[in-house]
Design an enzyme around this catalytic site. Structure first.
Site, PDB file in Angstrom:
ATOM      1  N   GLY A   1      18.237  10.311 -14.446  1.00 41.61           N
ATOM      2  CA  GLY A   1      17.755   8.771 -13.690  1.00 41.61           C
ATOM      3  C   GLY A   1      17.687   9.069 -12.242  1.00 41.61           C
ATOM      4  O   GLY A   1      18.069   8.571 -11.266  1.00 41.61           O
TER       5      GLY A   1
ATOM      6  N   LEU B   1      11.660  10.130 -13.694  1.00 45.73           N
ATOM      7  CA  LEU B   1      11.563   8.732 -13.691  1.00 45.73           C
ATOM      8  C   LEU B   1      12.933   8.423 -14.390  1.00 45.73           C
ATOM      9  O   LEU B   1      13.276   8.913 -15.462  1.00 45.73           O
ATOM     10  CB  LEU B   1      10.523   8.099 -14.199  1.00 45.73           C
ATOM     11  CG  LEU B   1       9.092   8.291 -13.520  1.00 45.73           C
ATOM     12  CD1 LEU B   1       8.036   7.741 -14.258  1.00 45.73           C
ATOM     13  CD2 LEU B   1       9.156   7.740 -12.146  1.00 45.73           C
ATOM     14  N   ASP B   2      13.648   7.222 -13.843  1.00 40.96           N
ATOM     15  CA  ASP B   2      14.782   6.812 -14.752  1.00 40.96           C
ATOM     16  C   ASP B   2      14.189   6.447 -16.109  1.00 40.96           C
ATOM     17  O   ASP B   2      13.280   5.998 -16.250  1.00 40.96           O
ATOM     18  CB  ASP B   2      15.284   5.388 -14.134  1.00 40.96           C
ATOM     19  CG  ASP B   2      16.245   5.706 -13.009  1.00 40.96           C
ATOM     20  OD1 ASP B   2      16.416   6.959 -12.674  1.00 40.96           O
ATOM     21  OD2 ASP B   2      16.619   4.875 -12.390  1.00 40.96           O
ATOM     22  N   ARG B   3      15.005   6.622 -17.077  1.00 42.70           N
ATOM     23  CA  ARG B   3      14.675   6.297 -18.588  1.00 42.70           C
ATOM     24  C   ARG B   3      13.896   4.986 -18.876  1.00 42.70           C
ATOM     25  O   ARG B   3      12.880   4.646 -19.468  1.00 42.70           O
ATOM     26  CB  ARG B   3      15.890   6.586 -19.629  1.00 42.70           C
ATOM     27  CG  ARG B   3      15.320   6.603 -20.877  1.00 42.70           C
ATOM     28  CD  ARG B   3      16.643   6.989 -21.605  1.00 42.70           C
ATOM     29  NE  ARG B   3      17.657   5.939 -21.803  1.00 42.70           N
ATOM     30  CZ  ARG B   3      17.544   4.712 -22.394  1.00 42.70           C
ATOM     31  NH1 ARG B   3      16.477   4.454 -23.275  1.00 42.70           N
ATOM     32  NH2 ARG B   3      18.392   3.703 -22.410  1.00 42.70           N
TER      33      ARG B   3
ATOM     34  N   VAL C   1      12.451   3.133 -16.350  1.00 41.89           N
ATOM     35  CA  VAL C   1      11.197   2.916 -15.538  1.00 41.89           C
ATOM     36  C   VAL C   1      10.070   3.371 -16.029  1.00 41.89           C
ATOM     37  O   VAL C   1      10.050   4.335 -17.002  1.00 41.89           O
ATOM     38  CB  VAL C   1      11.743   3.605 -14.218  1.00 41.89           C
ATOM     39  CG1 VAL C   1      10.304   3.562 -13.108  1.00 41.89           C
ATOM     40  CG2 VAL C   1      12.914   3.238 -13.569  1.00 41.89           C
TER      41      VAL C   1
END
Length: 395
Positions: free
Chosen positions: A13, A186-188, A190
């Site tokens: 993340g 990218l954050d999971r 997002v």
């Protein structure tokens, strides 16, 4: 739900430049990973589509680790039972006796005491968590770079519990693009633009620009309330707590002489795009790249992302009820994990596996939802890439 620590449990993340990651070589976590098929990460037949989610057929996998200082002097069973609590102690006893767990390639007794730097292997039946069923859409393809729209819930590259159910793994199965080098994370949860180099030289080109502060990035978020009309710049340090998996923000200019500001400097520029009085659509331009920076900075403004389970709970008394009422049942396209019926055609049952006959690993039964945060643009010297807005980006 707080998930139990698994042997391969780790969250991705961080919104910043990352070292090139080869499609067939995942990052190391608590253990180094030995791939079963070094030339191919995944194939189309590895996936099962059920209940609105993409599942991975369970497969055999070998983890490799080396005894560190903290582990030295423990019995082989105590080591696993203490460090990897996602499976019961009885499982590790059986795994050592059967030779699924070995030390320096040899079967050892359950009372064996490990020594520093010894090689430990763990051969197991691996179940990956499911992800949302959305496709990884290729937006732009060149000989040395490809850009995609990353679906929410899908990690960028192999990490933690995820290996095949990743952007890199899905691209390998469905498009066979060869070696891939993700440029940024990218954050999971997002979604949005993801830039992937196809050569080491191109990856280095992007890396130098990102590390040199030459790259601009823009996201859109859907937040609670009426966001201020004027441009807002948040300059607040980000302090990430790894044990809780969340960040907090503290004004870099608010501390007195006797109080030290925690965390790392972070800055984000926000501009309201539209509002309907209940929610606002906001353009987010992070100047720095800290863990959960946009999410926690929006919380800091008093306008958190409208469906963010980590940073919305200070503003909504009953977050679970709020989200349940807000989401249309048809939008989820999800059924209960218990509705899944095991079929011999799907995968083989391993008698020692602690997850079989269930397809979903323990601790991952809850359904992910797309976070209302989406990457729409990255630009640097001589290049610019964009991604279309998602369906939720309307008021």
């Amino acid at each position: 739900m707080k998930r139990k620590q698994q042997e391969d449990d780790n969250d991705d993340g961080v919104e910043k430049a990352v070292s090139p990651v080869v499609a067939t070589t995942p990052n190391t976590m608590n253990t180094d990973l030995l791939l079963q098929s070094p030339s191919k990460l995944s194939q189309k037949q590895d996936y099962i589509f059920h209940g609105g989610r993409r599942h991975v057929r369970p497969y055999y996998f070998e983890f490799i680790s080396h005894v560190n200082k903290r582990w030295t002097g423990k019995t082989i069973v105590d080591l696993f039972a203490d460090e990897f609590k996602g499976r019961p102690r009885e499982y590790y006893v059986g795994a050592v006796k059967s030779g699924r767990i070995k030390v320096d390639g040899e079967i050892v007794p359950v009372s064996y005491i490990v020594k520093s730097s010894q090689k430990i292997t763990h051969f197991l039946h691996r179940h990956e968590p499911p992800v949302m069923i959305d496709d990884v859409v290729i937006l732009h393809q060149e000989p040395d770079v490809v850009t995609v729209c990353k679906p929410a819930s899908v990690p960028v590259h192999p990490c933690g519990q995820y290996r095949k159910n990743t952007v890199v793994g899905i691209l390998d199965a469905e498009h066979d693009l060869g070696t891939l080098f993700p440029i940024h994370r990218l954050d999971r949860l997002v979604s949005g633009l993801l830039i992937i180099a196809r050569t080491a030289a191109k990856a280095d080109f992007f890396r130098q620009q990102i590390e040199g502060g030459m790259v601009k990035k823009r996201y859109i978020a859907k937040v609670i309330g009426v966001f201020p009309e004027d441009e807002m710049i948040v300059d607040a340090n980000i302090n990430y707590n790894g044990s809780e998996g969340r960040s907090t923000a503290e004004d870099a200019n608010s501390s007195g002489d006797d109080k030290k500001v925690k965390g790392k400097p972070a800055c984000t520029k926000f501009t309201r795009i539209d509002t309907n009085g209940t929610h606002s659509l906001v353009s987010c331009e992070p100047v720095t790249g800290r863990t959960h920076q946009i999410r926690v900075h929006l919380q800091y403004t008093g306008h958190p992302i409208g469906n963010d389970p980590l940073y919305l709970n200070q503003h909504i008394d009953n977050l679970e009820t709020y989200i349940a009422k807000r989401i249309d049942a048809g939008e989820r396209k999800i059924v209960s994990p218990d509705d899944y019926v095991y079929s011999n055609d799907d995968f083989s049952i391993d008698p020692m596996c602690t997850n079989c006959p269930k397809l979903i690993p323990q601790g991952y039964e809850e359904h992910d939802e797309a976070l209302w945060l989406h990457c729409v643009q990255y630009s640097g010297t001589g290049w610019e890439y964009e991604c279309p807005y998602p369906s939720w980006a309307s008021l």
